[in-house]
Design a protein around this motif. Structure first.
Motif, mmCIF file in Angstrom:
data_model
loop_
_atom_site.group_PDB
_atom_site.id
_atom_site.type_symbol
_atom_site.label_atom_id
_atom_site.label_comp_id
_atom_site.label_asym_id
_atom_site.label_seq_id
_atom_site.Cartn_x
_atom_site.Cartn_y
_atom_site.Cartn_z
ATOM 1 N N GLU A 72 59.104 27.887 2.988
ATOM 2 C CA GLU A 72 59.430 26.475 3.159
ATOM 3 C C GLU A 72 59.618 26.108 4.626
ATOM 4 N N VAL A 73 59.855 27.100 5.467
ATOM 5 C CA VAL A 73 59.941 26.884 6.911
ATOM 6 C C VAL A 73 58.622 27.245 7.594
ATOM 7 N N ILE A 74 58.043 28.360 7.177
ATOM 8 C CA ILE A 74 56.829 28.865 7.825
ATOM 9 C C ILE A 74 55.646 27.930 7.595
ATOM 10 N N ALA A 75 55.476 27.431 6.368
ATOM 11 C CA ALA A 75 54.301 26.621 6.036
ATOM 12 C C ALA A 75 54.214 25.332 6.852
ATOM 13 N N PRO A 76 55.260 24.494 6.898
ATOM 14 C CA PRO A 76 55.136 23.266 7.691
ATOM 15 C C PRO A 76 55.000 23.528 9.192
ATOM 16 N N ALA A 77 55.702 24.552 9.694
ATOM 17 C CA ALA A 77 55.577 24.867 11.117
ATOM 18 C C ALA A 77 54.158 25.313 11.450
ATOM 19 N N LEU A 78 53.567 26.118 10.584
ATOM 20 C CA LEU A 78 52.192 26.564 10.798
ATOM 21 C C LEU A 78 51.217 25.395 10.705
ATOM 22 N N ALA A 79 51.453 24.493 9.750
ATOM 23 C CA ALA A 79 50.588 23.319 9.626
ATOM 24 C C ALA A 79 50.670 22.450 10.875
ATOM 25 N N GLY A 80 51.871 22.256 11.400
ATOM 26 C CA GLY A 80 52.022 21.479 12.622
ATOM 27 C C GLY A 80 51.346 22.127 13.807
ATOM 28 N N ALA A 81 51.444 23.469 13.895
ATOM 29 C CA ALA A 81 50.805 24.183 15.000
ATOM 30 C C ALA A 81 49.287 24.060 14.926
ATOM 31 N N VAL A 82 48.720 24.169 13.718
ATOM 32 C CA VAL A 82 47.263 24.049 13.553
ATOM 33 C C VAL A 82 46.802 22.638 13.893
ATOM 34 N N LEU A 83 47.528 21.633 13.401
ATOM 35 C CA LEU A 83 47.169 20.247 13.684
ATOM 36 C C LEU A 83 47.249 19.951 15.182
ATOM 37 N N LEU A 84 48.304 20.440 15.830
ATOM 38 C CA LEU A 84 48.448 20.220 17.266
ATOM 39 C C LEU A 84 47.339 20.908 18.039
ATOM 40 N N LEU A 85 46.971 22.116 17.637
ATOM 41 C CA LEU A 85 45.889 22.852 18.315
ATOM 42 C C LEU A 85 44.567 22.110 18.161
ATOM 43 N N ILE A 86 44.304 21.599 16.963
ATOM 44 C CA ILE A 86 43.045 20.863 16.737
ATOM 45 C C ILE A 86 42.993 19.610 17.613
ATOM 46 N N LEU A 87 44.102 18.895 17.693
ATOM 47 C CA LEU A 87 44.132 17.668 18.502
ATOM 48 C C LEU A 87 43.931 17.980 19.980
ATOM 49 N N LEU A 88 44.522 19.083 20.443
ATOM 50 C CA LEU A 88 44.385 19.443 21.859
ATOM 51 C C LEU A 88 42.962 19.905 22.172
#
Length: 232
Positions: A213-229
């Motif tokens: 419940e902590v790992i999944a949203p943090a990983l999703a945010g990291a992937v989304l941020l990486l894609i945007l960058l």
């Protein structure tokens, strides 16, 4: 025909068990709330006032940062009951029956050692070297006062009875506890281990669960941020 005075064992009400003791770091809780306020303020400002890709970048950063802040500040806790010790760390939850606990160690960090050899840090009970130093100074001062003839006194400051030494002539020496707070907590956990380690309800296996419940949203945010960058 049975009378109400002779009930079968199955009809007897269950014996209430003591509630778990819960240990958390007050400073971590305060720091976590403040960090969430700052992240929310900056993030929502960028979401509603930003232009172009800024709102998306802000959203991705919030999805990444908020779970991590919660994981390292608000989430850590230690639950100590009669049967087991449950350790809730940032990314894992470890349940250790007292019968599986080999020791509770305090060094530069507090940790529980299982009989299987596993070591688990107690994030909710951080070590404060500064608090230890202050406690040792109080202990040395109290010993020196006692050697000079001060009579031991006990005062209650609202958090339990604290030992101190009264100076001759009635002038009290205002001293705090001679053990750091987290060291006192570890003493309480060791007392529970000594008391319940051999009890039948305290036997079982160590269970470790990942905090998805902590790992999944943090990983999703990291992937989304990486894609945007990358695509920016």
């Amino acid at each position: 025909m049975t009378t109400p005075d002779h009930q079968s064992p199955a009809s007897q009400p269950p014996v209430p068990t003591a509630k778990d003791r819960i240990y958390r770091s007050p400073m971590a809780l305060v720091g976590g709330v403040l960090l969430l306020v700052v992240v929310g303020w900056l993030g929502f400002d960028a979401l509603f006032q930003g232009h172009g890709r800024t709102p998306w970048l802000a959203l991705a950063a919030m999805i990444l940062i908020v779970p991590l802040v919660i994981a390292f500040t608000l989430r850590p806790a230690v639950f100590a009951g009669e049967a087991r010790l449950r350790v809730r760390n940032p990314f894992r939850v470890i349940s250790l029956p007292w019968g599986q606990v080999a020791s509770l160690r305090s060094g530069f960090s507090n940790e529980v050692v299982a009989k299987s050899g596993g070591k688990y840090q107690l994030w909710a009970i951080p070590v404060s070297l500064r608090a230890r130093k202050k406690a040792e100074m109080r202990k040395s001062r109290a010993a020196a006062e006692a050697a000079r003839g001060g009579e031991p006194t006990r005062r209650n400051f609202g958090f339990g009875t604290v030992g101190g030494f009264g100076a001759p002539g009635g002038a009290g020496l205002k001293s705090g506890p001679t053990r750091a707070d987290t060291d006192q907590v570890m003493d309480e956990l060791r007392e529970l281990l000594d008391r319940h380690g051999e009890a039948e309800p305290a036997q079982g296996e160590v269970a470790v669960r990942w905090a998805y419940e902590v790992i999944a949203p943090a990983l999703a945010g990291a992937v989304l941020l990486l894609i945007l960058l990358v695509t920016g």
